[in-house]
Write a protein that holds these residues in place. Structure first.
Motif, PDB file in Angstrom:
ATOM      1  N   ALA A   4      -4.545  -9.196   6.780  1.00 31.48           N
ATOM      2  CA  ALA A   4      -3.685  -8.061   7.030  1.00 31.48           C
ATOM      3  C   ALA A   4      -2.321  -8.273   6.434  1.00 31.48           C
ATOM      4  CB  ALA A   4      -3.532  -7.831   8.520  1.00 31.48           C
ATOM      5  N   TRP A   5      -1.566  -7.167   6.297  1.00 31.24           N
ATOM      6  CA  TRP A   5      -0.195  -7.287   5.797  1.00 31.24           C
ATOM      7  C   TRP A   5       0.636  -7.984   6.849  1.00 31.24           C
ATOM      8  CZ3 TRP A   5       4.348  -5.456   7.870  1.00 31.24           C
ATOM      9  CH2 TRP A   5       5.452  -5.478   7.038  1.00 31.24           C
ATOM     10  N   HIS A   6       1.470  -8.930   6.408  1.00 35.63           N
ATOM     11  CA  HIS A   6       2.255  -9.693   7.365  1.00 35.63           C
ATOM     12  C   HIS A   6       3.718  -9.698   6.975  1.00 35.63           C
ATOM     13  CE1 HIS A   6      -1.325 -11.225   9.247  1.00 35.63           C
ATOM     14  NE2 HIS A   6      -1.770 -11.632   8.087  1.00 35.63           N
ATOM     15  N   VAL A 296      -3.164  -9.036  -3.481  1.00 34.06           N
ATOM     16  CA  VAL A 296      -4.389  -8.480  -2.910  1.00 34.06           C
ATOM     17  C   VAL A 296      -4.286  -8.606  -1.392  1.00 34.06           C
ATOM     18  CG1 VAL A 296      -6.900  -8.601  -2.834  1.00 34.06           C
ATOM     19  CG2 VAL A 296      -5.696  -9.127  -4.969  1.00 34.06           C
ATOM     20  N   GLU A 297      -4.006  -7.492  -0.740  1.00 31.02           N
ATOM     21  CA  GLU A 297      -3.709  -7.509   0.687  1.00 31.02           C
ATOM     22  C   GLU A 297      -4.946  -7.558   1.572  1.00 31.02           C
ATOM     23  OE1 GLU A 297      -0.229  -7.342   2.145  1.00 31.02           O
ATOM     24  OE2 GLU A 297      -0.391  -8.396   0.228  1.00 31.02           O
ATOM     25  N   SER A 298      -6.080  -7.025   1.105  1.00 29.42           N
ATOM     26  CA  SER A 298      -7.301  -7.021   1.909  1.00 29.42           C
ATOM     27  C   SER A 298      -8.526  -7.140   1.018  1.00 29.42           C
ATOM     28  CB  SER A 298      -7.424  -5.729   2.727  1.00 29.42           C
ATOM     29  OG  SER A 298      -6.552  -5.688   3.822  1.00 29.42           O
ATOM     30  N   VAL A 299      -9.517  -7.873   1.500  1.00 30.76           N
ATOM     31  CA  VAL A 299     -10.845  -7.919   0.898  1.00 30.76           C
ATOM     32  C   VAL A 299     -11.856  -7.810   2.035  1.00 30.76           C
ATOM     33  CG1 VAL A 299     -10.324  -9.184  -1.219  1.00 30.76           C
ATOM     34  CG2 VAL A 299     -10.755 -10.459   0.882  1.00 30.76           C
ATOM     35  N   GLU A 300     -12.907  -7.017   1.829  1.00 28.03           N
ATOM     36  CA  GLU A 300     -13.925  -6.839   2.865  1.00 28.03           C
ATOM     37  C   GLU A 300     -15.285  -6.604   2.222  1.00 28.03           C
ATOM     38  OE1 GLU A 300     -13.560  -7.262   6.014  1.00 28.03           O
ATOM     39  OE2 GLU A 300     -11.373  -7.158   6.291  1.00 28.03           O
ATOM     40  N   THR A 353      -1.592  -1.494   2.029  1.00 28.12           N
ATOM     41  CA  THR A 353      -1.259  -2.558   2.964  1.00 28.12           C
ATOM     42  C   THR A 353      -2.464  -3.125   3.697  1.00 28.12           C
ATOM     43  OG1 THR A 353      -0.809  -0.892   4.669  1.00 28.12           O
ATOM     44  CG2 THR A 353       1.071  -1.644   3.336  1.00 28.12           C
ATOM     45  N   LYS A 354      -3.530  -2.322   3.846  1.00 26.53           N
ATOM     46  CA  LYS A 354      -4.700  -2.769   4.600  1.00 26.53           C
ATOM     47  C   LYS A 354      -5.891  -1.906   4.260  1.00 26.53           C
ATOM     48  CE  LYS A 354      -6.792  -4.939   8.130  1.00 26.53           C
ATOM     49  NZ  LYS A 354      -6.290  -4.776   9.516  1.00 26.53           N
ATOM     50  N   THR A 366      -8.007   3.120   4.103  1.00 31.34           N
ATOM     51  CA  THR A 366      -6.886   2.330   3.609  1.00 31.34           C
ATOM     52  C   THR A 366      -5.576   2.899   4.127  1.00 31.34           C
ATOM     53  OG1 THR A 366      -6.976   3.679   1.588  1.00 31.34           O
ATOM     54  CG2 THR A 366      -7.990   1.483   1.500  1.00 31.34           C
ATOM     55  N   SER A 367      -4.626   2.006   4.352  1.00 38.30           N
ATOM     56  CA  SER A 367      -3.257   2.415   4.697  1.00 38.30           C
ATOM     57  C   SER A 367      -2.350   2.049   3.543  1.00 38.30           C
ATOM     58  CB  SER A 367      -2.795   1.718   5.978  1.00 38.30           C
ATOM     59  OG  SER A 367      -2.860   0.306   5.866  1.00 38.30           O
ATOM     60  N   SER A 368      -1.259   2.812   3.377  1.00 30.62           N
ATOM     61  CA  SER A 368      -0.431   2.620   2.193  1.00 30.62           C
ATOM     62  C   SER A 368       1.030   2.900   2.477  1.00 30.62           C
ATOM     63  CB  SER A 368      -0.927   3.539   1.065  1.00 30.62           C
ATOM     64  OG  SER A 368      -0.041   3.535  -0.048  1.00 30.62           O
ATOM     65  N   MET A 369       1.871   2.340   1.636  1.00 31.80           N
ATOM     66  CA  MET A 369       3.297   2.621   1.688  1.00 31.80           C
ATOM     67  C   MET A 369       3.612   4.028   1.196  1.00 31.80           C
ATOM     68  SD  MET A 369       4.459   0.003   3.149  1.00 31.80           S
ATOM     69  CE  MET A 369       6.227   0.334   3.012  1.00 31.80           C
ATOM     70  N   ASP A 370       2.604   4.782   0.717  1.00 38.82           N
ATOM     71  CA  ASP A 370       2.828   6.177   0.316  1.00 38.82           C
ATOM     72  C   ASP A 370       2.786   7.130   1.506  1.00 38.82           C
ATOM     73  OD1 ASP A 370       0.135   6.499   0.909  1.00 38.82           O
ATOM     74  OD2 ASP A 370      -0.510   6.813  -1.158  1.00 38.82           O
TER      75      ASP A 370
END
Length: 443
Positions: A4-6, A296-300, A353-354, A366-370
């Motif tokens: 996660a973004w930290h 790369v903030e997330s991989v799943e 971010t995630k 997905t979540s974003s700074m936009d």
């Protein structure tokens, strides 16, 4: 919690059919790239109008909300836990945004929150180095009482519960990983082996191994019982090296692969299939498509075909052949691991971010700074839905099964929704940098 973004205390050209439609982009573009002024009596374009399709909101943090997670039995109970810059966490009701429990006792930002595997306990981790535990006291989950404070690390970066039992692990900026037994709070192990902040960590789905990554570029597979390292890869390995270190990781449902994302855009695939027989961890793939220098903030891991039931505990996918990665370049990429290449991609207008996978489906959000949440279908990279309502970056996202309840202004929600039959089966909760958590229905 892994990847996660930290916060801390201080284009491969897109295929034509994968591009986001112009209507989804906020920037006004005119011929020649020159902006045309609006007449005083001219109506504003739709993109200039604030849009909010949330159905409930939680306002109590009042400062940046860094992390959010839904109860493992969501939507029954319909609870979320969130932590933020207000040095506290809250358990709250996603139906109407009401407060359930205020989780206090930290002296710095709460950057990690996690329900236990059965949902009976919740842990909070802060930049103050404290890990604090609460336990439910009633069947309705309306009363939570403080259980214990766990000390030892410095700044907490992430928390991870064992997938099958009351064991909690925390990664710290001081190079260590700590493990405790709950509810006693007894220290079980302190893992030493990294030389930088431990940025991410996860148990394997079978719970037999713990995998951690660091900004020093090292990946370690541990025996959680003895605390011994079973395999280690470092940045001195040219095939593995990731500039800037490791920022995120995921473990495959079959416990055989670890995928790590790097601070400068690289993704590495590592086999840990034979480490129990004494074999070394082996780099079996390098996936490089994210923009250089972008984290790369997330991989799943993700399934391309919907699947039900008998999935491995501790996973959101059954197969180990496809992966999604998301980075601060705004790109979201689906990878075919069997062929070692990109299957498709899409974009946000700012850093992602995630990402979170809708369990055992080809959908992910997905979540974003936009300021947006978006949901995608990994098979086609079709945009399934866009959630609006934030006025600043979205720092985390959680997904759960839609309970079918209709919320609106009369119950604390902002945007009324009156036709539950249009639901695609999921609710999303986003954590906003402006200090609010918003609940959405995927429609």
């Amino acid at each position: 919690m892994d990847g996660a973004w930290h916060p801390t205390a201080e284009d491969a050209q897109e295929p034509e059919d994968l591009r986001i439609a112009a209507d989804d982009v906020d920037v006004d573009v005119t011929e020649g790239g020159v902006e045309t002024p609006m007449d005083d009596d001219e109506e504003p374009e739709d993109d200039d109008v604030f849009e909010d399709n949330s159905i409930a909101a939680f306002y109590s943090h009042r400062k940046s909300v860094f992390c959010v997670q839904l109860h493992p039995q969501f939507p029954d109970p319909p609870l979320a836990v969130s932590g933020g810059e207000d040095d506290a966490a809250w358990v709250w009701n996603t139906i109407d945004g009401s407060e359930v429990a205020h989780l206090t006792g930290h002296t710095d930002s709460v950057v990690a929150v996690a329900f236990s595997h059965d949902g009976d306990m919740v842990a909070t981790g802060g930049l103050d180095g404290r890990v604090r535990l609460w336990r439910r006291q009633d069947d309705a989950y309306t009363t939570w009482t403080f259980l214990t404070n766990l000390g030892g690390p410095s700044e907490i970066v992430w928390l991870e519960w064992h997938p099958r039992g009351p064991v909690l692990v925390a990664g710290s900026s001081d190079t260590t990983v700590w493990m405790w037994k709950l509810p006693s709070g007894a220290e079980m192990n302190v893992f030493n082996g990294h030389t930088g902040s431990v940025t991410c960590g996860r148990f394997t789905p079978d719970g037999r191994r713990l995998v951690t990554g660091s900004d020093d570029g090292s990946l370690i597979v541990w025996d959680p019982t003895s605390g011994a390292p079973l395999a280690k890869l470092k940045d001195t390995n040219s095939r593995f090296a990731l500039d800037g270190g490791i920022t995120s990781l995921a473990v495959s449902p079959d416990n055989k692969l670890v995928v790590v994302g790097g601070a400068a855009g690289g993704v590495r695939v590592v086999s840990i299939a034979n480490i129990e027989q004494g074999a070394a961890a082996q780099v079996v793939g390098a996936l490089d498509a994210h923009d250089a220098g972008e984290s790369v903030e997330s991989v799943e891991f993700i399934d391309l075909l919907p699947s039900q039931s008998d999935a491995p505990s501790g996973t959101t996918a059954r197969t180990s052949t496809h992966l999604v990665s998301a980075a601060t370049d705004g790109r979201v990429i689906v990878w075919d691991l069997a062929q070692g290449k990109m299957r498709g991609e899409a974009r946000h207008e700012a850093a992602v971010t995630k990402l979170i996978v809708h369990p055992y489906t080809p959908l992910f959000s997905t979540s974003s700074m936009d300021h947006r949440l978006r949901t995608w279908d990994a098979r086609t990279m079709q945009l399934v839905g866009t959630q609006h309502g934030f006025t600043d970056g979205v720092l985390d996202v959680a997904v759960g099964v839609d309970d079918g309840l209709t919320q609106g202004a009369e119950t604390g929600g902002i945007g009324a929704f009156v036709d539950p039959t249009r639901s695609k089966g999921y609710k999303l909760v986003g954590a906003g940098d402006e200090g609010v958590a918003l609940v959405f229905r995927l429609i």
